[in-house]
Write an enzyme that holds these catalytic residues in place. Structure first.
Site, short mmCIF file in Angstrom:
data_model
loop_
_atom_site.label_atom_id
_atom_site.label_comp_id
_atom_site.label_asym_id
_atom_site.label_seq_id
_atom_site.Cartn_x
_atom_site.Cartn_y
_atom_site.Cartn_z
CB ALA A 110 -2.64 2.48 -1.42
CG ASN A 111 -1.80 -0.32 1.56
OD1 ASN A 111 -0.81 0.21 2.04
ND2 ASN A 111 -3.01 0.17 1.69
CB CYS A 112 -1.14 -3.10 -4.53
SG CYS A 112 -1.52 -4.38 -5.69
CG PHE A 113 3.89 -6.25 -2.36
CD1 PHE A 113 4.65 -5.23 -1.82
CD2 PHE A 113 3.24 -7.12 -1.50
CE1 PHE A 113 4.79 -5.09 -0.46
CE2 PHE A 113 3.38 -6.98 -0.13
CZ PHE A 113 4.14 -5.97 0.38
#
Lengths: 113, 100, 119
Positions: A110-113
């Site tokens: 999660a929270n990963c581009f």
């Protein structure tokens, strides 16, 4: 949800929308190699030790690490020479958390581009 | 560096109010809205607790919620607010803590 | 400098999504290097109970996820001692290293942070 499949040694493996395995139970070193081949990568010992460490992270915390957490965990277990962004970016095409999680059979962090 | 605490659930339903009162600092404010205005009902346990808070703390309530529930707001030192006043209040304090 | 956030997590892990959402916020803040502290309060202190078996409810293991917080750079972890005490857990071991704080310390924590977020 399965949107794609990968065939490894005659076995069909379900992939999700992030090209990650739908189930970690499908993972094997051969599957990791097949996933790496899709990225144009050849896995070396340097890759394997990070992949196995990631699986250990997942067993311990039940989630995939974002970059910062990956760097910290690698530093803690393999030392600062390997637990830094430069080294891990070099190994995993500049996106260590995302790509290494995929090759280790884990869901996308999660929270990963 | 004061805090505006917003409470929106009835004191008989959740621990919002009791927890907020335990950690209230001097100069803080409390806004009651929705079912939380039940805390202002004269003679209730919550209203008694409110009478015991530090005198530097202010109590506010949304007027429409008070009127709708037939609560006599005269019994407590409470300032009634409309929405513009509520917004102005949020800006006036250093931070807002919404106890949802 | 980035504004600091005090996240107050007040829900039990088995009682809906509040506890998991709070953790998601914390992990996101950690991933982006934002200064965030967590205070476990009210039923939120139950998230720190040792020996939970969430598999029995076919739920994810939130306490395992919580252990990852320090890896994400979230190391300011606090638990309200009063809330442990009223739940009969005053002296119980916790599944996470968190500083036990009294009401006065909680007042300070609120005042020390730019934002307070409660879930």
């Amino acid at each position: 949800m399965s949107v794609d499949t990968l065939v490894v040694e005659g076995r069909e493996i379900a992939l999700d929308q992030d090209a990650c395995l739908c189930s970690l139970a499908d993972w094997s070193p051969q599957v990791a190699q097949a996933l790496a081949a899709r990225e144009g990568m050849e896995l070396t010992d340097a890759h394997w030790e990070v992949l196995y460490l990631l699986q250990q992270f997942y067993t311990q915390f039940q989630l995939s690490p974002a970059n910062r957490a990956l760097v910290k965990y690698v530093a803690l277990n393999l030392g600062k020479d390997k637990g830094n962004s430069l080294y891990l970016n070099g190994l995993f095409n500049g996106m260590p958390a995302k790509l290494a999680a995929r090759l280790a059979g884990l869901p996308k962090p999660a929270n990963c581009f | 560096m004061t805090t505006l605490h917003i409470i929106n659930a009835a004191p008989t339903q959740t621990t919002q109010l009791s927890s907020c009162l335990r950690v209230l600092s001097a100069g803080d404010g409390i806004v009651f809205c929705g079912e939380a205005v039940q805390a202002l009902r004269a003679g209730s346990l919550a209203a008694q607790q409110l009478q015991g808070i530090d005198h530097s703390c202010k109590v506010y309530a949304l007027e429409e919620d008070v009127l709708a529930r037939a609560i006599d707001a005269e019994a407590l030192p409470v300032t009634l607010l409309d929405y513009p006043a509520f917004v102005a209040l949020c800006v006036a304090y250093s931070r807002v803590s919404s106890w949802t | 400098m980035a504004k600091s956030v005090l996240l107050i997590s007040r829900q039990a892990p088995w009682a809906g999504i509040g506890a998991a959402e709070a953790l998601d916020i914390a992990l996101a803040a950690g991933a982006f290097d934002l200064p965030l502290s967590i205070l476990f309060m009210d039923d939120g202190v139950l998230q720190l109970l040792d020996q939970q078996q969430p598999q029995a409810l076919e739920q994810k293991d939130l306490s395992a996820n919580l252990q990852a917080l320090p890896m994400f750079g979230i190391e300011q972890l606090y638990v309200a001692q009063h809330c442990l005490t009223v739940r009969g857990l005053a002296d119980n071991p916790l599944a996470l290293t968190a500083e036990r704080v009294d009401d006065q310390r909680i007042q300070q924590l609120i005042r020390q942070h730019d934002y307070v977020m409660t879930l």
